[in-house]
Scaffold this motif. Structure first.
Motif, PDB file in Angstrom:
ATOM      1  N   LYS A 172      20.744   7.011  49.188  1.00 26.56           N
ATOM      2  CA  LYS A 172      19.452   7.483  48.689  1.00 26.56           C
ATOM      3  C   LYS A 172      18.464   6.144  48.195  1.00 26.56           C
ATOM      4  O   LYS A 172      17.345   6.181  48.733  1.00 26.56           O
ATOM      5  CB  LYS A 172      19.573   8.466  47.245  1.00 26.56           C
ATOM      6  N   LEU A 173      19.139   5.402  47.635  1.00 22.48           N
ATOM      7  CA  LEU A 173      18.389   4.126  47.358  1.00 22.48           C
ATOM      8  C   LEU A 173      17.646   3.362  48.608  1.00 22.48           C
ATOM      9  O   LEU A 173      16.533   2.975  48.419  1.00 22.48           O
ATOM     10  CB  LEU A 173      19.062   3.162  46.337  1.00 22.48           C
TER      11      LEU A 173
ATOM     12  N   ARG B  98      18.737  -1.802  41.022  1.00 23.52           N
ATOM     13  CA  ARG B  98      19.821  -0.760  40.928  1.00 23.52           C
ATOM     14  C   ARG B  98      20.539  -0.655  42.218  1.00 23.52           C
ATOM     15  O   ARG B  98      21.804  -0.461  42.139  1.00 23.52           O
ATOM     16  CB  ARG B  98      19.015   0.444  40.911  1.00 23.52           C
TER      17      ARG B  98
ATOM     18  N   VAL C 184      24.949  -0.561  42.268  1.00 20.87           N
ATOM     19  CA  VAL C 184      25.682   0.234  43.147  1.00 20.87           C
ATOM     20  C   VAL C 184      26.328  -0.542  43.980  1.00 20.87           C
ATOM     21  O   VAL C 184      27.616   0.045  43.874  1.00 20.87           O
ATOM     22  CB  VAL C 184      24.623   1.277  43.544  1.00 20.87           C
TER      23      VAL C 184
ATOM     24  N   SER D  81      26.625   7.983  47.878  1.00 19.61           N
ATOM     25  CA  SER D  81      25.500   8.807  47.967  1.00 19.61           C
ATOM     26  C   SER D  81      24.117   8.158  47.292  1.00 19.61           C
ATOM     27  O   SER D  81      23.290   8.188  47.848  1.00 19.61           O
ATOM     28  CB  SER D  81      25.623  10.134  47.434  1.00 19.61           C
ATOM     29  N   GLU D  82      24.625   7.469  46.252  1.00 21.66           N
ATOM     30  CA  GLU D  82      23.345   6.922  45.449  1.00 21.66           C
ATOM     31  C   GLU D  82      22.917   5.752  46.167  1.00 21.66           C
ATOM     32  O   GLU D  82      21.763   5.643  46.415  1.00 21.66           O
ATOM     33  CB  GLU D  82      23.858   6.526  44.008  1.00 21.66           C
ATOM     34  N   ARG D  83      23.645   5.156  46.894  1.00 26.10           N
ATOM     35  CA  ARG D  83      23.309   4.058  47.698  1.00 26.10           C
ATOM     36  C   ARG D  83      22.604   4.305  48.791  1.00 26.10           C
ATOM     37  O   ARG D  83      21.472   3.824  49.245  1.00 26.10           O
ATOM     38  CB  ARG D  83      24.679   3.105  48.156  1.00 26.10           C
TER      39      ARG D  83
END
Length: 75
Positions: free
Chosen positions: A29-30, A49, A53, A25-27
């Motif tokens: 969004k980034l 970042r 990740v 999910s973070e990937r």
């Protein structure tokens, strides 16, 4: 800070699946944020970042793929 020795994580399969979902999910969004960022220095920080990740996702290995299929994250 990088020289700190950490104990290996001892995660249950359920905890590991949640960790992999959070990282994916973070990937995602980034990637969106990098695309929409116009300031070079901030974009560079976001790319750094993202690299971290993605490195963590690689360390999760094939379990991520199996877990994301069940949760609908893989596609």
């Amino acid at each position: 800070m990088n020289s700190t020795i950490h104990e290996p994580l001892d995660l249950t399969s359920e905890e590991f699946a949640i960790l992999a979902e959070l990282l994916e999910s973070e990937r995602a969004k980034l990637l969106v944020e990098i695309r929409h960022t116009h300031h070079r220095s901030f974009r560079d920080e976001l790319r750094h970042r993202l690299t971290l990740v993605e490195r963590l996702l690689e360390r999760c290995g094939p379990t991520l793929s199996a877990g994301s299929e069940k949760t609908g994250l893989g596609a």
